[in-house]
Design a protein around this motif. Sequence first.
Motif, PDB file in Angstrom:
ATOM      1  N   TYR A  14       0.878  -1.030   0.015  1.00 27.49           N
ATOM      2  CA  TYR A  14       0.061   0.088   0.113  1.00 27.49           C
ATOM      3  C   TYR A  14       0.805   1.242   0.021  1.00 27.49           C
ATOM      4  CZ  TYR A  14      -3.479   3.263   1.719  1.00 27.49           C
ATOM      5  OH  TYR A  14      -4.440   4.391   1.843  1.00 27.49           O
ATOM      6  N   GLY A  15       0.773   2.186  -1.022  1.00 23.87           N
ATOM      7  CA  GLY A  15       1.237   3.301  -1.019  1.00 23.87           C
ATOM      8  C   GLY A  15       2.614   3.162  -1.677  1.00 23.87           C
ATOM      9  N   ALA A  16       2.981   2.360  -2.426  1.00 24.44           N
ATOM     10  CA  ALA A  16       4.225   2.018  -3.159  1.00 24.44           C
ATOM     11  C   ALA A  16       4.414   3.239  -4.439  1.00 24.44           C
ATOM     12  CB  ALA A  16       4.352   0.468  -3.369  1.00 24.44           C
ATOM     13  N   GLY A  17       2.996   3.156  -4.952  1.00 18.18           N
ATOM     14  CA  GLY A  17       2.983   3.862  -6.404  1.00 18.18           C
ATOM     15  C   GLY A  17       2.272   3.205  -7.409  1.00 18.18           C
ATOM     16  N   LYS A  18       1.434   2.160  -7.277  1.00 16.03           N
ATOM     17  CA  LYS A  18       0.893   1.259  -8.211  1.00 16.03           C
ATOM     18  C   LYS A  18      -0.057   2.049  -9.002  1.00 16.03           C
ATOM     19  CE  LYS A  18      -0.583  -1.791  -4.954  1.00 16.03           C
ATOM     20  NZ  LYS A  18       0.029  -1.111  -3.820  1.00 16.03           N
ATOM     21  N   THR A  19      -1.214   2.822  -8.352  1.00 16.50           N
ATOM     22  CA  THR A  19      -2.061   3.642  -8.863  1.00 16.50           C
ATOM     23  C   THR A  19      -1.200   4.687  -9.763  1.00 16.50           C
ATOM     24  OG1 THR A  19      -3.505   3.106  -7.289  1.00 16.50           O
ATOM     25  CG2 THR A  19      -4.129   5.023  -8.579  1.00 16.50           C
ATOM     26  N   THR A  20      -0.351   5.266  -9.323  1.00 19.39           N
ATOM     27  CA  THR A  20       0.469   6.545  -9.926  1.00 19.39           C
ATOM     28  C   THR A  20       1.034   5.695 -11.244  1.00 19.39           C
ATOM     29  OG1 THR A  20       0.779   7.147  -7.823  1.00 19.39           O
ATOM     30  CG2 THR A  20       2.036   8.187  -9.489  1.00 19.39           C
ATOM     31  N   PHE A  21       1.725   4.730 -11.121  1.00 22.36           N
ATOM     32  CA  PHE A  21       2.218   4.008 -12.133  1.00 22.36           C
ATOM     33  C   PHE A  21       1.194   3.927 -13.418  1.00 22.36           C
ATOM     34  CE2 PHE A  21       3.725   0.094 -14.391  1.00 22.36           C
ATOM     35  CZ  PHE A  21       4.901   0.616 -15.011  1.00 22.36           C
ATOM     36  N   GLN A 128      12.542   7.351  -6.465  1.00 18.15           N
ATOM     37  CA  GLN A 128      13.706   7.494  -6.440  1.00 18.15           C
ATOM     38  C   GLN A 128      14.048   9.125  -6.569  1.00 18.15           C
ATOM     39  OE1 GLN A 128      16.927   5.496  -6.438  1.00 18.15           O
ATOM     40  NE2 GLN A 128      15.590   3.898  -5.295  1.00 18.15           N
ATOM     41  N   ASP A 129      12.989   9.763  -6.953  1.00 14.31           N
ATOM     42  CA  ASP A 129      13.366  11.269  -6.854  1.00 14.31           C
ATOM     43  C   ASP A 129      13.619  11.830  -5.082  1.00 14.31           C
ATOM     44  OD1 ASP A 129      10.573  10.602  -6.645  1.00 14.31           O
ATOM     45  OD2 ASP A 129       9.998  12.330  -6.582  1.00 14.31           O
ATOM     46  N   VAL A 130      13.086  11.066  -4.228  1.00 19.04           N
ATOM     47  CA  VAL A 130      13.032  11.268  -2.937  1.00 19.04           C
ATOM     48  C   VAL A 130      14.662  11.261  -2.522  1.00 19.04           C
ATOM     49  CG1 VAL A 130      12.612  10.889  -0.356  1.00 19.04           C
ATOM     50  CG2 VAL A 130      10.958  10.713  -2.315  1.00 19.04           C
TER      51      VAL A 130
HETATM   52  N1  LIG Z   1       7.940  11.417  -4.691  1.00 22.24           N
HETATM   53  C1  LIG Z   1       7.294  10.654  -5.246  1.00 22.24           C
HETATM   54  N2  LIG Z   1       5.996  10.142  -4.744  1.00 22.24           N
HETATM   55  C2  LIG Z   1       5.379   9.140  -5.387  1.00 22.24           C
HETATM   56  C3  LIG Z   1       5.837   8.536  -6.751  1.00 22.24           C
HETATM   57  N3  LIG Z   1       5.012   7.736  -6.871  1.00 22.24           N
HETATM   58  C4  LIG Z   1       4.134   7.728  -5.853  1.00 22.24           C
HETATM   59  N4  LIG Z   1       4.120   8.731  -5.380  1.00 22.24           N
HETATM   60  C5  LIG Z   1       3.211   9.282  -4.049  1.00 22.24           C
HETATM   61  O1  LIG Z   1       3.131   8.204  -3.040  1.00 22.24           O
HETATM   62  C6  LIG Z   1       1.604   7.991  -2.747  1.00 22.24           C
HETATM   63  C7  LIG Z   1       1.070   6.798  -3.018  1.00 22.24           C
HETATM   64  O2  LIG Z   1       1.189   6.276  -4.290  1.00 22.24           O
HETATM   65  P1  LIG Z   1      -0.108   5.554  -4.994  1.00 22.24           P
HETATM   66  O3  LIG Z   1      -0.106   5.426  -6.514  1.00 22.24           O
HETATM   67  O4  LIG Z   1      -1.471   5.820  -4.566  1.00 22.24           O
HETATM   68  O5  LIG Z   1       0.138   4.120  -4.314  1.00 22.24           O
HETATM   69  P2  LIG Z   1      -0.526   2.720  -4.221  1.00 22.24           P
HETATM   70  O6  LIG Z   1      -1.169   2.345  -2.848  1.00 22.24           O
HETATM   71  O7  LIG Z   1       0.638   1.582  -4.523  1.00 22.24           O
HETATM   72  O8  LIG Z   1      -1.330   2.656  -5.449  1.00 22.24           O
HETATM   73  C8  LIG Z   1       0.902   9.093  -3.579  1.00 22.24           C
HETATM   74  O9  LIG Z   1       0.994  10.244  -2.538  1.00 22.24           O
HETATM   75  C9  LIG Z   1       1.750   9.451  -4.737  1.00 22.24           C
HETATM   76  O10 LIG Z   1       1.696  10.643  -4.908  1.00 22.24           O
HETATM   77  C10 LIG Z   1       7.237   8.836  -7.276  1.00 22.24           C
HETATM   78  O11 LIG Z   1       7.751   8.473  -8.043  1.00 22.24           O
HETATM   79  N5  LIG Z   1       8.032   9.861  -6.457  1.00 22.24           N
END
Ligand SMILES: Nc1nc2c(ncn2[C@@H]2O[C@H](COP(=O)(O)OP(=O)(O)O)[C@@H](O)[C@H]2O)c(=O)[nH]1
Lengths: 184, 165
Positions: A14-21, A128-130
């Motif tokens: 949860y929160g890894a970035g799946k939806t964003t990807f 990785q931008d963090v």
């Molecule tokens: N700094 C940074 N934040 C990211 C990146 N990808 C996702 N996030 C943030 O991480 C949080 C969780 O992302 P989300 O896609 O919802 O995660 P999911 O639970 O795996 O679907 C969100 O606040 C995104 O904006 C990234 O590449 N860099």
Amino acid sequence: MPVKTIKIVIAGPYGAGKTTFVKTLSEVLPIETDVPITKSVTEGKRTTTVAFDYGRMKVREDLVVHLFGVPGQERFSFMWKIIARGMHGYLFIIDSSSEEKVKEALGMYNFFRENFPSTPHIIAANKQDVPTAVDIPTIKNILKVPYEVKVMPLIATNRRSALFVLVSLLEEIRSYLLETTKYG
Amino acid sequence: MNSDIQRIINEVRSSAEEIISESPDQIRAVYVMDREGTVITYVTNTVLINAGSTFFATPRFISSLKGLVSALPIGGINYVLMQGIDGIIQLMSIRDAGYIMIIINSEASIGLTRIILEKYTDRLYDLLRKLLSVSEEEVVEVINVEITPKDVEDVINFIKSKAIM
Ligand SMILES: Nc1nc2c(ncn2[C@@H]2O[C@H](COP(=O)(O)OP(=O)(O)O)[C@@H](O)[C@H]2O)c(=O)[nH]1
Ligand SMILES: [Mg+2]
């Protein structure tokens, strides 16, 4: 003509970035994100909202790619196996902004390794931008990644980065198929 | 997500909670697993254990147990007892549908907890059978046509043509 489906699973905590990807990819690729109705959904409705991320991309008349994001919460662990059934490959996204976050992925990664030992996959070290982001060798060490599995840096908000990781996974799937089938 | 699956998993979870409540001073955790060892649900007794050390699957454990049992003249696994330094594990098969595993505090409660487990096997058996048949149905789509390396190559070229990388 039967339609062939390539099934790709996007896993990770949860929160890894799946939806964003998936969202970033759909900005550059013709990906439909509505979910087709399953048997159990009421008639008259073409699409439905579900708890997993979904994307569908038509490549040829007879070839589509399906992306399934699995829900990361532990209480869905049994669902992981159901969603992953029949997949051709999976991308395992982790939040690599700190070592603690990387460690959080261990249980789920082991689950996938144990349940799908020979399925092609790549680990994407997201965020990785963090500035505090953990480097790739440390991640390999924490997750005990087998040497043949690629760990790639990812910034899921970045289109080029997301595309590069997706293509790399497809290349893994392709070489796996070349090794295991009679085609070539 | 398939709501039938969710509902059944919730029912399995309630049964696991009930098992703990039968002996809350002895049972530390309850895991219900399918026949491959995938954890369907687990409940920890937060009074006796901190929930940090959870796991999701034990397919290798289950298959080595099956291997061991098939090498010995004792038939399938229906009950395994393991003693650790800090507790005791009881694993019981839910007939051919899966396993229930509990972690208990002391030797003194083995007999009692075994009776508790037996009491729940019928209910869990029904739930697991239902879960199996629902999850056998397609979740979104059934994949059966074989994919070739050429198909994957077409996808890669398609992506490259749509997006300048
Ligand atoms: N700094 C940074 N934040 C990211 C990146 N990808 C996702 N996030 C943030 O991480 C949080 C969780 O992302 P989300 O896609 O919802 O995660 P999911 O639970 O795996 O679907 C969100 O606040 C995104 O904006 C990234 O590449 N860099
Ligand atoms: Mg999400």
